[in-house]
Scaffold this active site. Structure first.
Site, PDB file in Angstrom:
ATOM      1  N   HIS A 283      -7.730  -6.014   0.249  1.00 50.24           N
ATOM      2  CA  HIS A 283      -6.265  -5.064   0.302  1.00 50.24           C
ATOM      3  C   HIS A 283      -5.782  -5.607   1.576  1.00 50.24           C
ATOM      4  O   HIS A 283      -6.438  -5.826   2.692  1.00 50.24           O
ATOM      5  CB  HIS A 283      -6.837  -3.495   0.478  1.00 50.24           C
ATOM      6  CG  HIS A 283      -5.631  -2.707   0.473  1.00 50.24           C
ATOM      7  ND1 HIS A 283      -4.664  -2.544  -0.507  1.00 50.24           N
ATOM      8  CD2 HIS A 283      -4.873  -1.729   1.263  1.00 50.24           C
ATOM      9  CE1 HIS A 283      -3.888  -1.519  -0.396  1.00 50.24           C
ATOM     10  NE2 HIS A 283      -3.903  -1.172   1.040  1.00 50.24           N
TER      11      HIS A 283
ATOM     12  N   GLU B  78      -9.241  -5.420  -3.779  1.00 49.36           N
ATOM     13  CA  GLU B  78      -8.653  -4.561  -3.053  1.00 49.36           C
ATOM     14  C   GLU B  78      -9.685  -3.712  -2.336  1.00 49.36           C
ATOM     15  O   GLU B  78      -9.713  -3.529  -0.895  1.00 49.36           O
ATOM     16  CB  GLU B  78      -7.802  -3.483  -3.793  1.00 49.36           C
ATOM     17  CG  GLU B  78      -6.651  -4.206  -4.674  1.00 49.36           C
ATOM     18  CD  GLU B  78      -5.258  -4.448  -3.805  1.00 49.36           C
ATOM     19  OE1 GLU B  78      -5.260  -4.224  -2.225  1.00 49.36           O
ATOM     20  OE2 GLU B  78      -4.235  -4.904  -4.171  1.00 49.36           O
TER      21      GLU B  78
ATOM     22  N   SER C 203       0.781  -1.228   0.097  1.00 47.07           N
ATOM     23  CA  SER C 203      -0.030   0.182  -0.209  1.00 47.07           C
ATOM     24  C   SER C 203       0.896   1.042   0.036  1.00 47.07           C
ATOM     25  O   SER C 203       1.686   1.474  -0.863  1.00 47.07           O
ATOM     26  CB  SER C 203      -0.957  -0.141   1.204  1.00 47.07           C
ATOM     27  OG  SER C 203      -1.914   0.824   1.038  1.00 47.07           O
TER      28      SER C 203
END
Length: 518
Positions: free
Chosen positions: A434, A344, A222
């Protein structure tokens, strides 16, 4: 622990305590848990778990001076040497942040610039690959204490390093008054400068833990992946890593890279809030409690007030937009693994940071409210749900594609065109939200992300990642062959219970976004 082992373990720990004092005085003294850091002094670590074998753990090692007082908002300064042996058995405090689903647990402090080293037992000095991890959290949350590198060290023979770096306003404040104080237009990106200093620390000290400074894999997830992407192009980072793994985030689209004007504007709004009438606004801002600075703008969504990497011309971090630097060959051309998770955006819905819809009407209404009319109409055609039951799934697909998957495909194409060796993946082990690959990367179950690990998935992910760290390619005999990426087929490795090579990753939808120049 079995009772018959307790006496030996106690004796071992007592021996380490005694060695702490003796080694400081003795020249050339060495023990697995007692290591001399060139830039600081002796550190005393601990074994992972309760045994005398396996991974050695060294936690909370300072790599910079505390960034407090006059050093708030300033570039990090290398840590001063310490006297005696540093107890490196506990994580240091995480950097200041607001409480939330993505936040680190435990103590928070401005005095947070520490790193951690996980190393195999008694490695040959300076021979092992090094894996340096940068945590995510949208540049406003997270900490190194959320990630335990013991399994990559113990079972796969890598030296793993994780770090803290300044977040939010404390790490990304950019303003002309701060430039004037620095006597150069260099404010902003202090959190990235923290990471850069930690990478320099690795170059200077990692041999003492068994790592080879010429075999450094930088990886992150991320915001940590976006940071990894920045270090690929940052002039000041070119000699600090050899290869890269980017998980769910790149720096050429999707996640925001600010212009200097944008970041200066955010800082000016903060100054107006806290110090509008102060004769010395920076001195005033340095007196504002850190918790108040972190809370400012925190209601603006997952990316907070807009704290993000900033393009600062002629800087050692981002002198231009990353896409320009890569296209012109001004980047580290080491091999790259890059990829995304299938769904995600599901995580952001799960934690209440993203809207959900229950039917086609809700999907269309949200699209109309989010995008300008011509684009909204096209999106409703490309992502049209076939039924009410599919509406939220299509919303997750839409936002996953726009923010993560399609920018990542564009990044892979850009790197391949520039001459880099690239391997593209899709983490498809459902629900594949995610961050859900992270328990498999580190091999540790997570109560929120993966309470029980699927062993074939773990073996594939850890095998590919560690193989890449060793050899500059993820391929090894025990796993399916993972071919290099090419833009013609968009071939990628689908990481699942049965991992396999797939073609044409999100081809229709990513071609749509590409046709818009996004």
């Amino acid at each position: 622990m079995r009772a018959e082992n307790w006496g030996g373990t106690l004796q071992r720990w007592l021996g380490v305590v005694a060695l702490t004092s003796a080694c400081v005085l003795a020249s050339g003294c060495h023990d697995e848990l007692h290591v001399k850091v060139k830039t600081g002094g002796w550190v005393t670590g601990k074994w992972h778990g309760e045994t005398e074998e396996g991974a050695r753990v060294f936690l909370g090692i300072p790599y910079a001076k505390p960034p407090v007082g006059e050093l708030r908002f300033q570039p990090p300064q290398p840590a001063e040497r310490w006297q005696g042996a540093l107890d490196a058995s506990e994580f240091g405090a995480s950097c200041m942040q607001n409480p939330g689903a993505l936040s680190a647990v435990g103590d928070l402090s401005e005095d947070c610039l520490t790193l951690n080293v996980f190393s195999p037992e008694s490695p040959a000095k300076g021979s092992l690959p090094v894996m340096v991890f940068i945590h995510g959290g949208a540049f406003v949350a997270g900490g190194s204490n959320q990630y335990d590198g013991w399994r990559l060290a113990e079972e796969y023979g890598a030296v793993v390093v994780s770090m803290n770096y300044r977040l939010g306003a404390l790490g990304f404040l950019s303003h002309p008054e701060l430039d004037q104080e620095m006597m150069a237009s260099q404010s902003g990106n202090m959190g990235l400068k923290d990471q850069q200093l930690a990478l320099n620390w690795v170059q200077q000290n990692i041999r003492a833990f068994g790592g080879d400074p010429d075999r450094v894999t930088l990886f992150g997830e991320s915001a940590g992946s976006m940071s990894t992407c920045v270090h690929m192009v940052a002039p000041g980072s070119q000699e600090l890593a050899d290869q890269f793994i980017l998980e769910s985030g790149v720096c050429v689209g999707g996640l925001p890279v600010n212009t200097k004007e944008q970041s200066d504007g955010i800082a000016e709004a903060m100054l107006q809030t806290f110090c509008a009438d102060a004769p010395d606004r920076l001195a005033c801002l340095r007196d504002v409690p850190a918790a108040d600075l972190m809370a400012w703008g925190a209601d603006a969504g997952i990316f907070g007030a807009g704290w993000s990497p900033t393009v600062v011309p002629e800087s050692e971090i981002l002198p231009a937009q990353p896409v320009q630097l890569i296209a012109s060959g001004q980047y580290n051309m080491g091999p790259v693994i890059v990829g995304t998770n299938r769904n995600e955006w599901g995580l952001f819905q799960l934690i209440g940071a993203g809207e959900t819809v229950s039917d086609i009407a809700g999907f269309n209404q949200l699209v109309d409210a989010t995008y300008p009319a011509p684009l909204a109409g096209a999106i409703k055609v490309v992502y049209a749900p076939a039924s009410d039951q599919q509406a939220n799934y299509k919303l997750v697909e839409l936002l996953t594609d726009q923010v993560f998957r399609c920018p990542t495909r564009g990044f892979a194409r850009l790197l391949q065109a520039a001459g880099s060796n690239v391997w593209l993946y899709s983490f498809d082990h459902l629900p594949a939200y995610h961050a859900m690959e992270l328990p498999y990367v580190f091999g540790n179950p997570s109560a929120t992300l993966a309470p029980v690990l699927n062993e074939p998935v773990r073996e594939a992910v850890q095998g590919y990642w560690s193989g890449f760290a060793y050899n500059g390619t993820p391929n090894q005999e025990a796993l399916p062959e993972w071919p290099q990426y090419d833009a013609v087929s968009d071939q990628n490795m689908s990481l699942a219970e049965v991992s396999s090579v797939q073609q044409g990753l999100a081809q229709t939808t990513c071609d749509f976004w590409s046709s818009l120049g996004i």
